[in-house]
Design a protein around this motif. Sequence first.
Motif, short mmCIF file in Angstrom:
data_model
loop_
_atom_site.label_atom_id
_atom_site.label_comp_id
_atom_site.label_asym_id
_atom_site.label_seq_id
_atom_site.Cartn_x
_atom_site.Cartn_y
_atom_site.Cartn_z
N GLY B 16 0.81 -1.21 0.00
CA GLY B 16 0.00 0.00 0.00
C GLY B 16 0.85 1.26 0.00
O GLY B 16 0.51 2.25 0.66
N VAL B 20 6.92 -1.49 4.36
CA VAL B 20 6.57 -2.21 5.59
C VAL B 20 7.81 -2.94 6.13
O VAL B 20 7.97 -3.13 7.34
CB VAL B 20 5.42 -3.19 5.29
CG1 VAL B 20 5.18 -4.11 6.46
CG2 VAL B 20 4.16 -2.41 4.97
N PRO B 39 7.43 -3.90 18.23
CA PRO B 39 6.03 -3.55 18.47
C PRO B 39 5.11 -4.03 17.34
O PRO B 39 5.58 -4.38 16.26
CB PRO B 39 6.06 -2.02 18.52
CG PRO B 39 7.29 -1.63 17.79
CD PRO B 39 8.28 -2.72 18.01
N ASN B 40 3.84 -4.06 17.61
CA ASN B 40 2.86 -4.40 16.57
C ASN B 40 3.02 -3.46 15.39
O ASN B 40 3.22 -2.27 15.55
CB ASN B 40 1.43 -4.29 17.12
CG ASN B 40 1.07 -5.52 17.93
OD1 ASN B 40 1.46 -6.63 17.58
ND2 ASN B 40 0.35 -5.31 19.02
N GLY B 41 2.94 -4.03 14.20
CA GLY B 41 3.07 -3.22 13.00
C GLY B 41 4.51 -2.97 12.60
O GLY B 41 4.78 -2.22 11.66
N ALA B 42 5.46 -3.61 13.29
CA ALA B 42 6.88 -3.39 12.99
C ALA B 42 7.28 -4.01 11.65
O ALA B 42 8.28 -3.60 11.05
CB ALA B 42 7.74 -3.98 14.12
N LYS B 44 7.20 -7.62 11.35
CA LYS B 44 7.74 -8.96 11.66
C LYS B 44 7.05 -10.04 10.83
O LYS B 44 7.71 -10.88 10.22
CB LYS B 44 7.56 -9.26 13.17
CG LYS B 44 8.16 -8.21 14.09
CD LYS B 44 7.99 -8.56 15.55
CE LYS B 44 6.54 -8.69 16.01
NZ LYS B 44 5.78 -7.41 16.03
N THR B 45 5.71 -10.01 10.83
CA THR B 45 4.98 -11.02 10.06
C THR B 45 5.30 -10.87 8.57
O THR B 45 5.45 -11.86 7.85
CB THR B 45 3.47 -10.90 10.32
OG1 THR B 45 3.23 -11.19 11.69
CG2 THR B 45 2.68 -11.85 9.45
N1 LIG Z 1 -1.42 -6.50 2.81
C1 LIG Z 1 -1.10 -5.34 3.41
N2 LIG Z 1 -1.39 -4.17 2.80
C2 LIG Z 1 -1.06 -2.99 3.39
N3 LIG Z 1 -0.44 -2.90 4.55
C3 LIG Z 1 -0.14 -4.04 5.21
C4 LIG Z 1 -0.45 -5.32 4.67
N4 LIG Z 1 -0.03 -6.26 5.54
C5 LIG Z 1 0.52 -5.61 6.57
N5 LIG Z 1 0.45 -4.27 6.37
C6 LIG Z 1 0.97 -3.25 7.27
O1 LIG Z 1 2.33 -3.49 7.43
C7 LIG Z 1 2.74 -3.20 8.75
C8 LIG Z 1 3.48 -4.36 9.32
O2 LIG Z 1 2.60 -5.44 9.50
P1 LIG Z 1 3.09 -6.83 10.11
O3 LIG Z 1 4.22 -7.32 9.31
O4 LIG Z 1 1.91 -7.68 10.25
O5 LIG Z 1 3.59 -6.34 11.54
P2 LIG Z 1 3.92 -7.20 12.85
O6 LIG Z 1 3.83 -8.64 12.54
O7 LIG Z 1 5.28 -6.76 13.25
O8 LIG Z 1 2.90 -6.78 13.86
C9 LIG Z 1 1.48 -2.82 9.52
O9 LIG Z 1 1.43 -1.42 9.62
C10 LIG Z 1 0.37 -3.35 8.67
O10 LIG Z 1 -0.76 -2.54 8.80
#
Ligand SMILES: Nc1ncnc2c1ncn2[C@@H]1O[C@H](COP(=O)(O)OP(=O)(O)O)[C@@H](O)[C@H]1O
Lengths: 307, 256
Positions: B16, B20, B39-42, B44-45
Amino acid sequence: MDAYLVAILTTAAVYVILALALNIQFGLTGLMNFGVVGFYGVGAYTSGIMTETLGQPILLGMLAAIVVGGLAGGLVSLLSIRLSGDFLAIVTLGFAETMRLAFNNEDWLTRGPRGFLIMTRPVIDGLGRGATAWFILGVFVLAAIIVFVVLNRLAGSPFGRVLRAIREDDLVPATLGKNVLAYRLQAFVLGSAAMALAGSLYAHYVQTITPDNFTTQVAVLVWMSLIVGGAGNMKGAVVGALVVTAIYEGTRFLAPLMEFLTPTQVSALRFIIIGTLLIVVVRYRPEGLLPERIAPRSRPDPVPAAG
Amino acid sequence: MKPVRIEVDGLTKKLGGVAVVNNVSFQVDAGQIMGLIGPNGAGKTTMFNLISGVLRPDAGKLRVNGRDVTGLPPYKLARHGIVRSFQLSRELDRMSVLDNVLLAAADHPGEHMANALFRPFAVRRAEAKLTEKAREMLALVALTPHEAKPAGTLSGGQKKLLELARALMAGADTILLDEIAAGVAPHLVEEIIEIVQKLNRDLGKTFLIIEHNVGFIRALTSRVVVMAAGELLAEGSFDHVSRNPAVIDSYLGQAA
Ligand SMILES: Nc1ncnc2c1ncn2[C@@H]1O[C@H](COP(=O)(O)OP(=O)(O)O)[C@@H](O)[C@H]1O
Ligand SMILES: [Mg+2]
């Protein structure tokens, strides 16, 4: 009456094969094939061309139908590269319509709307009229049993488990090392080949095929069979096809009883009856008459601890 | 020096329009248990998605065992020995718990169409053997009584455990766990810690673990990388990074 029953059962065997074929594609793998009738028609014409135009024996006709149907399935798969979701649905719908137009317009090959005459039948010589009908029914039932055994074995195997996993959530099998695209392709090709086999049988049974035999109506009946019977369950597909064909063919009796209706209205009425059945089943048994089994199929008992 | 299992080299992913994951580099050595915190949103996933091939990076390289595997699809990365769990568990609802685990078996002969059709006895033997193994995995995560249930009927915590059982069943040499302890009962969290330690010690499995539970990270990991806002913030032992002001500021401060 006897002849009528044999005719219904013969048609039912064809629909059983179609429903089983759609079951491996949609029921097990979640592939939306809205072009069932396209593969069915390809099988019918391929087989007819083999036996009539090229003078080959009927077994070769069936084999050619299976091969060409499988190839068409592969081609359609590759056109909708990832074979997923709505895109596949649209491509298959387009495929069926394209095939119908081809049957209609490629006169030199298909004789167009006048109809393709097929003299070759799956019978041995010297049988009487009644015996011939029974013999053909026997051949069709045998074919349906073979298709059932093959697809049922696959459905219950670890191969089938991967297909179900793809249907549920394709990311899971993918991250576990399964080549999802290759599995989807195999399921789709297999189903398309079986649909073409059904088309081949049908062609040699009715002996005249016209493009009008291959309209969406067939696909609708097959989809209804699968939903009513139980998507994901091979026995369910069989039961669904038998029930839907019995109702659809059985309601031909309505015509003489309802002389105040035009034939078109009677035909619509038959679909209304089946549609009502579908609504009732979906409302009260959303998983179909024979739902898919969830408990593991093969549950070898734990090996007793030694000593 | 231990061989490097995973090398993340300048990976960048925009989602987006936002980076990220932004130019992140670190490596996981073979046989290591490494933490990925932040933190959340870092991001990691998203990093897990990049390492498992679920997402393709916009820039940077990914190497596994020294081989460039950038942009490979997930199934090929799995065959390079990497398997992951999902933060939002993705159990296959309409399949039994046992089937969910059996699906993870690598090289099951019965998954080939020809074998499934023509070698039913060989397939059944393999299935029986793998079923035994799958049951061991289920026993490890205390899911044995639930093996015949549809996976969709499990509780949230049980679904996380099923994810773990599946990852173990896959037999990969590198296992990525995304918040595997979240929502799991405390005694089972202890159990998970023991399982991971045992697999690491006895079988030399490599782990990369995302987790917010500080005790969990401290007990398991020898090194952690910290991410915040898509960037690599710090790297080192947990005690080391937990004294880093930037880490305290962006993450640990809020957790404490
Ligand atoms: N498919 C996507 N489209 C847009 N933004 C995304 C998408 N997936 C994750 N994000 C954004 O990317 C950032 C990191 O997400 P994520 O990797 O899930 O963080 P974490 O696992 O560290 O909490 C977040 O701000 C999330 O909103
Ligand atoms: Mg996350």
